[in-house]
Design a protein around this motif. Sequence first.
Motif, PDB file in Angstrom:
ATOM      1  N   LEU A   3       0.833  -1.203   0.000  1.00 56.41           N
ATOM      2  CA  LEU A   3       0.000   0.000   0.000  1.00 56.41           C
ATOM      3  C   LEU A   3       0.869   1.254   0.000  1.00 56.41           C
ATOM      4  O   LEU A   3       0.590   2.221  -0.730  1.00 56.41           O
ATOM      5  N   SER A   4       1.916   1.227   0.796  1.00 55.44           N
ATOM      6  CA  SER A   4       2.838   2.374   0.820  1.00 55.44           C
ATOM      7  C   SER A   4       3.471   2.572  -0.553  1.00 55.44           C
ATOM      8  O   SER A   4       3.649   3.711  -1.019  1.00 55.44           O
ATOM      9  N   SER A   5       3.783   1.463  -1.215  1.00 53.73           N
ATOM     10  CA  SER A   5       4.376   1.547  -2.552  1.00 53.73           C
ATOM     11  C   SER A   5       3.374   2.125  -3.554  1.00 53.73           C
ATOM     12  O   SER A   5       3.729   2.951  -4.411  1.00 53.73           O
ATOM     13  N   LEU A   6       2.096   1.722  -3.437  1.00 51.57           N
ATOM     14  CA  LEU A   6       1.063   2.236  -4.347  1.00 51.57           C
ATOM     15  C   LEU A   6       0.871   3.746  -4.186  1.00 51.57           C
ATOM     16  O   LEU A   6       0.654   4.465  -5.169  1.00 51.57           O
ATOM     17  N   ILE A   7       0.954   4.220  -2.947  1.00 46.25           N
ATOM     18  CA  ILE A   7       0.823   5.660  -2.712  1.00 46.25           C
ATOM     19  C   ILE A   7       1.950   6.416  -3.405  1.00 46.25           C
ATOM     20  O   ILE A   7       1.753   7.475  -4.012  1.00 46.25           O
ATOM     21  N   GLY A   8       3.158   5.832  -3.361  1.00 45.50           N
ATOM     22  CA  GLY A   8       4.303   6.449  -4.051  1.00 45.50           C
ATOM     23  C   GLY A   8       4.105   6.472  -5.559  1.00 45.50           C
ATOM     24  O   GLY A   8       4.372   7.490  -6.216  1.00 45.50           O
ATOM     25  N   TRP A   9       3.623   5.364  -6.101  1.00 43.70           N
ATOM     26  CA  TRP A   9       3.371   5.314  -7.545  1.00 43.70           C
ATOM     27  C   TRP A   9       2.270   6.292  -7.943  1.00 43.70           C
ATOM     28  O   TRP A   9       2.307   6.872  -9.043  1.00 43.70           O
ATOM     29  N   LEU A  10       1.287   6.496  -7.068  1.00 44.18           N
ATOM     30  CA  LEU A  10       0.215   7.442  -7.366  1.00 44.18           C
ATOM     31  C   LEU A  10       0.774   8.864  -7.510  1.00 44.18           C
ATOM     32  O   LEU A  10       0.370   9.623  -8.410  1.00 44.18           O
ATOM     33  N   GLU A  11       1.706   9.222  -6.675  1.00 48.14           N
ATOM     34  CA  GLU A  11       2.324  10.546  -6.764  1.00 48.14           C
ATOM     35  C   GLU A  11       3.095  10.711  -8.074  1.00 48.14           C
ATOM     36  O   GLU A  11       3.086  11.782  -8.698  1.00 48.14           O
ATOM     37  N   ILE A  12       3.724   9.619  -8.516  1.00 47.92           N
ATOM     38  CA  ILE A  12       4.457   9.667  -9.797  1.00 47.92           C
ATOM     39  C   ILE A  12       3.473   9.869 -10.956  1.00 47.92           C
ATOM     40  O   ILE A  12       3.737  10.642 -11.906  1.00 47.92           O
ATOM     41  N   LEU A  13       2.313   9.175 -10.883  1.00 47.52           N
ATOM     42  CA  LEU A  13       1.306   9.323 -11.931  1.00 47.52           C
ATOM     43  C   LEU A  13       0.774  10.757 -11.992  1.00 47.52           C
ATOM     44  O   LEU A  13       0.489  11.286 -13.077  1.00 47.52           O
ATOM     45  N   LYS A  14       0.624  11.382 -10.834  1.00 47.13           N
ATOM     46  CA  LYS A  14       0.166  12.777 -10.808  1.00 47.13           C
ATOM     47  C   LYS A  14       1.162  13.691 -11.522  1.00 47.13           C
ATOM     48  O   LYS A  14       0.781  14.645 -12.227  1.00 47.13           O
ATOM     49  N   LEU A  15       2.457  13.427 -11.333  1.00 45.52           N
ATOM     50  CA  LEU A  15       3.493  14.246 -11.981  1.00 45.52           C
ATOM     51  C   LEU A  15       3.524  14.027 -13.490  1.00 45.52           C
ATOM     52  O   LEU A  15       3.945  14.901 -14.250  1.00 45.52           O
ATOM     53  N   ASP A  16       3.057  12.836 -13.925  1.00 47.15           N
ATOM     54  CA  ASP A  16       3.062  12.529 -15.361  1.00 47.15           C
ATOM     55  C   ASP A  16       1.805  13.016 -16.065  1.00 47.15           C
ATOM     56  O   ASP A  16       1.561  12.643 -17.225  1.00 47.15           O
ATOM     57  N   ASN A  17       0.991  13.817 -15.340  1.00 49.35           N
ATOM     58  CA  ASN A  17      -0.215  14.407 -15.924  1.00 49.35           C
ATOM     59  C   ASN A  17      -1.194  13.360 -16.464  1.00 49.35           C
ATOM     60  O   ASN A  17      -1.761  13.502 -17.548  1.00 49.35           O
ATOM     61  N   VAL A  18      -1.360  12.251 -15.681  1.00 52.59           N
ATOM     62  CA  VAL A  18      -2.346  11.242 -16.062  1.00 52.59           C
ATOM     63  C   VAL A  18      -3.742  11.833 -15.867  1.00 52.59           C
ATOM     64  O   VAL A  18      -3.952  12.702 -15.019  1.00 52.59           O
ATOM     65  N   GLU A  19      -4.705  11.370 -16.631  1.00 54.22           N
ATOM     66  CA  GLU A  19      -6.064  11.905 -16.582  1.00 54.22           C
ATOM     67  C   GLU A  19      -6.587  11.936 -15.141  1.00 54.22           C
ATOM     68  O   GLU A  19      -6.437  10.985 -14.386  1.00 54.22           O
ATOM     69  N   GLU A  20      -7.223  13.059 -14.789  1.00 51.51           N
ATOM     70  CA  GLU A  20      -7.655  13.299 -13.407  1.00 51.51           C
ATOM     71  C   GLU A  20      -8.646  12.243 -12.913  1.00 51.51           C
ATOM     72  O   GLU A  20      -8.595  11.806 -11.758  1.00 51.51           O
ATOM     73  N   SER A  21      -9.573  11.824 -13.771  1.00 54.37           N
ATOM     74  CA  SER A  21     -10.573  10.825 -13.368  1.00 54.37           C
ATOM     75  C   SER A  21      -9.913   9.496 -12.997  1.00 54.37           C
ATOM     76  O   SER A  21     -10.347   8.805 -12.061  1.00 54.37           O
ATOM     77  N   THR A  22      -8.864   9.154 -13.745  1.00 53.49           N
ATOM     78  CA  THR A  22      -8.133   7.913 -13.442  1.00 53.49           C
ATOM     79  C   THR A  22      -7.457   8.018 -12.077  1.00 53.49           C
ATOM     80  O   THR A  22      -7.485   7.077 -11.276  1.00 53.49           O
ATOM     81  N   ILE A  23      -6.837   9.191 -11.832  1.00 55.83           N
ATOM     82  CA  ILE A  23      -6.177   9.411 -10.543  1.00 55.83           C
ATOM     83  C   ILE A  23      -7.184   9.300  -9.396  1.00 55.83           C
ATOM     84  O   ILE A  23      -6.911   8.692  -8.359  1.00 55.83           O
ATOM     85  N   GLU A  24      -8.371   9.873  -9.596  1.00 53.55           N
ATOM     86  CA  GLU A  24      -9.395   9.855  -8.550  1.00 53.55           C
ATOM     87  C   GLU A  24      -9.846   8.434  -8.227  1.00 53.55           C
ATOM     88  O   GLU A  24     -10.032   8.077  -7.060  1.00 53.55           O
ATOM     89  N   GLU A  25     -10.020   7.612  -9.259  1.00 56.29           N
ATOM     90  CA  GLU A  25     -10.446   6.233  -9.032  1.00 56.29           C
ATOM     91  C   GLU A  25      -9.368   5.437  -8.301  1.00 56.29           C
ATOM     92  O   GLU A  25      -9.663   4.633  -7.409  1.00 56.29           O
TER      93      GLU A  25
END
Length: 381
Positions: free
Chosen positions: A190-212
């Motif tokens: 889970l801690s690793s997933l939170i880190g990957w989520l932050e990386i996805l935010k920096l890569d400008n992934v679609e906002e709806s995907t980030i929210e899900e």
Amino acid sequence: MRFSEKRELTRWFIILASFLIVIVILWNTYTFFQIFKTDERTKMELWASAQKTLANANEFTDVDLPFQLISTNNSNPMIETNGSGVILNHNNIEEEITKDSIKLKKLFEKIKSENQPIKMSLSDDNYRLIYYGNSPLLNKLKYYPIALILIIILFGAVVYNFYRATKMATQNKLWAGMAKETAHQIGTPLSSLIGWLEILKLDNVEESTIEEIEKDINRLQTITDRFSKIGSEPILENLNIIEETKNSFEYLKSRTSKHVLFNFSAPNYPILIPMNSILHSWTIENLVKNAIDAMKGKGKLDIMIEDSGNIVKIKISDTGKGIPKNQFTKIFEPGFTTKKRGWGLGLSLTKRIVQEYHNGKIKVIASEIGKGTTIQVSYLK
């Protein structure tokens, strides 16, 4: 597996051996009772014979032995009657009873039921009947088997309660250990997933995907928090049970098949009770998921909250396959399940959360095969 089977065989051997010992003791007690009863009959026959000798004695009759026989009998209550049933004499009976005709008659009926009378013929057409009761020693021996059985039942109840308490304590430790280990195991990825989520935010992934993804991560965090609280004392807060229940209800509704018709009803005012939000949501989730499984993903599911004075009731009803009446309490036992791939832990954990952590009650209040089931959870305000 072999150790478990061996222990089970040992337990049954001890039970069988105890049962056989009890049978032997009861049989010996019955045998002693019959022996003493026969001895008392013989003693009373000798007493009647001595009484007959004295009644027919003359100046040449040796009465020393008859007098000794009569004087030695001071334990058995006796009533002597003529052939018409009129009481002529009585021995070894309390004076209080002999002076009260009603009490004497009642004792006479009791003595009649204990032993057959002894006929004492004084002449061809003159006889008397000697009725006698059991001695105090024989009466005590008669009730000994009952006392023994009661002691054995009491001992068995103590052993059973001790065994049950030990088993439950072991189960609780096992559940707590498994829950905490599960929380620990989930926490690492889970801690690793939170880190990957932050990386996805920096890569400008679609906002709806980030929210899900965030919703699912938050969900995993909630699950981790739930498991971490099992086996420890949760913090209770005065929360609105209607709002807390509705939040769980809405979350499950949005992630369930459209073939399930959801309905929620509750008072239009807040009801505050001491509770833990995370564990309460787990309770509602387990009950709703079990209801959906019982309907095989198609049917009607109702959640009703009722304010009954100092008690709040949550009723969850489904239109599923129903539960047989003899399983109303079994479904909450650890390991009991009707599912092919079930572990039988969901409802047992739910019961623990409701009863041990929230001092509430949970039970099946209605169920009909092929029509559905209603489970009720109740809390004190």
